[in-house]
Design a protein around this motif. Structure first.
Motif, short mmCIF file in Angstrom:
data_model
loop_
_atom_site.label_atom_id
_atom_site.label_comp_id
_atom_site.label_asym_id
_atom_site.label_seq_id
_atom_site.Cartn_x
_atom_site.Cartn_y
_atom_site.Cartn_z
N ARG A 13 51.60 -6.11 94.11
CA ARG A 13 51.38 -6.48 95.51
C ARG A 13 50.48 -5.43 96.18
O ARG A 13 49.30 -5.66 96.35
N ASP A 14 50.99 -4.24 96.47
CA ASP A 14 50.14 -3.23 97.11
C ASP A 14 49.05 -2.78 96.12
O ASP A 14 47.90 -2.55 96.50
N GLY A 15 49.42 -2.69 94.83
CA GLY A 15 48.43 -2.28 93.81
C GLY A 15 47.27 -3.23 93.76
O GLY A 15 46.11 -2.83 93.62
N ILE A 168 60.84 3.14 104.84
CA ILE A 168 60.11 3.98 105.79
C ILE A 168 58.72 4.25 105.19
O ILE A 168 58.54 5.17 104.39
N PRO A 169 57.72 3.44 105.57
CA PRO A 169 56.40 3.62 104.96
C PRO A 169 55.53 4.65 105.70
O PRO A 169 55.54 4.72 106.92
N ASP A 170 54.79 5.41 104.90
CA ASP A 170 53.71 6.23 105.45
C ASP A 170 52.45 5.41 105.18
O ASP A 170 51.66 5.70 104.27
N VAL A 201 61.38 4.76 100.59
CA VAL A 201 60.12 5.27 101.13
C VAL A 201 58.95 4.61 100.41
O VAL A 201 59.07 4.21 99.25
N HIS A 202 57.84 4.54 101.10
CA HIS A 202 56.65 3.86 100.59
C HIS A 202 55.46 4.68 101.09
O HIS A 202 55.11 4.60 102.27
N CYS A 203 54.88 5.50 100.22
CA CYS A 203 53.84 6.43 100.70
C CYS A 203 52.46 6.09 100.17
O CYS A 203 52.31 5.75 99.00
O1 KIV Z 1 51.95 0.39 103.51
C1 KIV Z 1 52.78 -0.35 104.06
O2 KIV Z 1 53.27 -0.10 105.16
C2 KIV Z 1 53.14 -1.56 103.35
C3 KIV Z 1 54.27 -2.36 103.90
C4 KIV Z 1 54.04 -3.80 103.76
C5 KIV Z 1 55.56 -1.92 103.27
O3 KIV Z 1 52.60 -1.85 102.29
#
Ligand code: KIV
Ligand code: ZN
Length: 508
Positions: A13-15, A168-170, A201-203
């Motif tokens: 997804r983010d990748g 808690i995303p950065d 966490v999501h950095c």
């Molecule tokens: O970076 C971010 O805030 C995200 C959110 C969708 C979790 O990818």
């Protein structure tokens, strides 16, 4: 063993948000299966509302994966949540992941909503997701640039509405480890109900701190880390899964915790993701880069050969790399060179060893890294005197933008003069095809590279080709001021090596 830190993989997804990293459904399923083998806890499979392809991918992954949770992403609105559920509901362990921005910057310029409205939307969205599944994650986008009291208030709301993971995303990769650690600590201390949920966490890596921030968060009580293979992701990428996992594992003294990831599959997973996305892993990338376990200086090589612990904090085998590769270079000494010869199966007399070592040193002065094939070429061609079946006598190439590239080649094959002409997709292709015709060889070209040895248009071009036949590879090199001639020389050099190998190796 200590408490579990869940690994939430968002490579798919983010990748996939990395520029150019788009994958098709089949490729995503293949990666998801590898992630399952790696034993991650959660696979974020995609963002179903974003496209038909994403929807299909999430559904296919949900069907295929049996041991990990599968998460689908949704903005905090009914359509997104319903669509995400439609895609992920067939999973054995489905999760809905909904998010909304919380920073003043995002509220003012992007959402154009007040804090009160955002809190109401978060409550409604989590409650809607919760009607579908008891496994709901809520993320406060841009948390690190948000007002802390508002952040606490929205997390309390989400928990009351039924969220089971608070993320808690950065989002913009803005945080510095000390402040991010404090943020996690404060949220854990002040948010009512937080003890009932998993803190995640999501950095992002905009300042190169994603892994450091994730690790300090874990030290402050986060028990889920969102990350990607090779750290790919939006802009500078996300926390690298392999780095976080190996840091927790290698520094047990500082992390009395564990993950379920099986590190022996890290290297293969990294290679697969790189191959499918086309995103090359930089050689010095921690854990999975080509040089991550390559010791170059003589002192380091000597130490590792005596005792690995001298310069290795983890073994290459533990992350799935078969063995530590000592790249030989100009700083390498006799010890490393002798060991490599042994590995390659050559036993030389002391006199021949000294001759080979002197040649190796000469070559290392010109070439930064000396590979097995270079050493083989010194030993075979110069020490054991490889016979040359093929020699280039004459080469004439016609090329340009209005003509079909044609090569005329004259060669000596076992002392007999032979000539052929042929076409190709370019002058090099025409030359190689014609040489292949004359020599009647079957080797496959794996790699072709041109390097300028000196600067300027009159530079000597050095060509390297790598050929493969029945699982054996050889490297050939050739230099000339004419790059087509250099290419022909390199190709013929490699063919001669392959012929020599064939004679020496039974059954080829
Ligand atoms: O970076 C971010 O805030 C995200 C959110 C969708 C979790 O990818
Ligand atoms: Zn992100």
């Amino acid at each position: 063993m200590g408490e579990l830190v869940k690994i939430f993989d968002t490579t798919l997804r983010d990748g996939e948000q990395s520029p150019g990293a788009t994958m098709n459904v089949g490729e995503k399923v293949r990666i998801a299966e590898q992630l399952e083998k790696l034993n991650v806890d959660i696979i974020e499979a995609g963002f179903p509302i974003s496209s038909e392809g994403d929807f299909e991918a999430v559904r296919a992954i949900s069907r295929a994966i049996k041991r990990c949770e599968v998460a689908a992403l949704a903005r905090a609105n009914p359509n997104d949540i319903d669509r995400a559920w439609e895609a992920v509901k067939v999973a054995k362990f489905p999760r809905l992941h909904t998010f909304i921005s919380t920073s003043d910057i995002h509220l003012t310029h992007q959402l154009k909503k007040s804090k009160e409205e955002v809190i109401r939307i978060a409550a409604r969205s989590v409650a809607r997701a919760r009607r579908y599944t008891p496994n709901v994650e809520f993320s406060a986008m841009d948390a690190t640039r948000s007002d802390i009291d508002f952040l606490i208030a929205i997390f309390e709301t989400a928990i009351r509405a039924g969220a089971t993971t608070i993320n808690i995303p950065d989002t913009v990769g803005y945080a510095i480890p000390s402040e991010f650690g404090n943020l996690i600590k404060t949220i854990r201390q002040k948010t009512k109900g937080i003890e009932k949920v998993t803190v995640s966490v999501h950095c992002h890596n905009d300042l190169g701190l994603a892994v450091a921030n994730s690790l300090i968060a874990v030290q402050n009580g986060a028990r889920q880390v969102e990350c990607t293979i090779n750290g790919i992701g939006e802009r500078a990428g996300n926390t690298s899964l392999e780095e976080v996992v190996m840091a927790i594992r290698t520094r047990k003294d500082l992390f009395p915790l564990h993950t379920r990831v099986l590190p022996k599959h890290l290297f293969a997973t990294s290679r697969l993701v790189s191959k499918i996305t086309g995103m090359v892993v930089q050689p010095n990338k921690a854990i999975v880069g080509a040089n991550a376990f390559a010791h170059e200086s003589g002192i380091h090589q000597d130490g590792v050969l005596k005792e690995k612990l001298t310069y290795e904090i983890m073994t290459p085998e533990s992350v799935g790399i078969p063995k530590s590769s000592l790249v030989l270079g100009k700083l390498s000494g006799r010890h490393a060179f002798r060991e490599r010869l042994k590995d390659l199966g050559y036993r030389l007399s002391e006199k021949d060893f000294e001759l080979a070592f002197a040649r190796f040193k000469q070559l290392a002065d010109k070439k930064r890294e000396i590979y097995d094939e270079d050493i083989e070429s010194i030993v075979v061609e110069e020490i054991l005197r490889m016979p040359k079946r093929f020699k280039l006598v004459y080469l004439n190439v016609i090329a340009g933008n209005v003509t079909v590239p044609t090569a005329t080649v004259q060669m000596e094959v076992d002392g007999k003069l032979m000539q052929e002409a042929g076409f190709g997709d370019g002058p090099v292709d025409a030359t190689f095809k014609t040489i292949k015709k004359i020599t009647r060889t079957k080797s496959k070209l794996l790699q072709f590279a041109i390097n300028a040895i000196t600067s300027g248009t009159e530079a000597q071009g050095e060509v390297t080709v790598r050929l493969e036949e029945k699982g054996y590879t050889v490297i050939g090199q050739g230099a000339d001021t004419d790059v087509i001639v250099a290419s022909a020389k390199a190709y013929i050099n490699a063919l001669n090596k392959m012929e020599f190998k064939k004679q020496k190796l039974v059954g080829m």
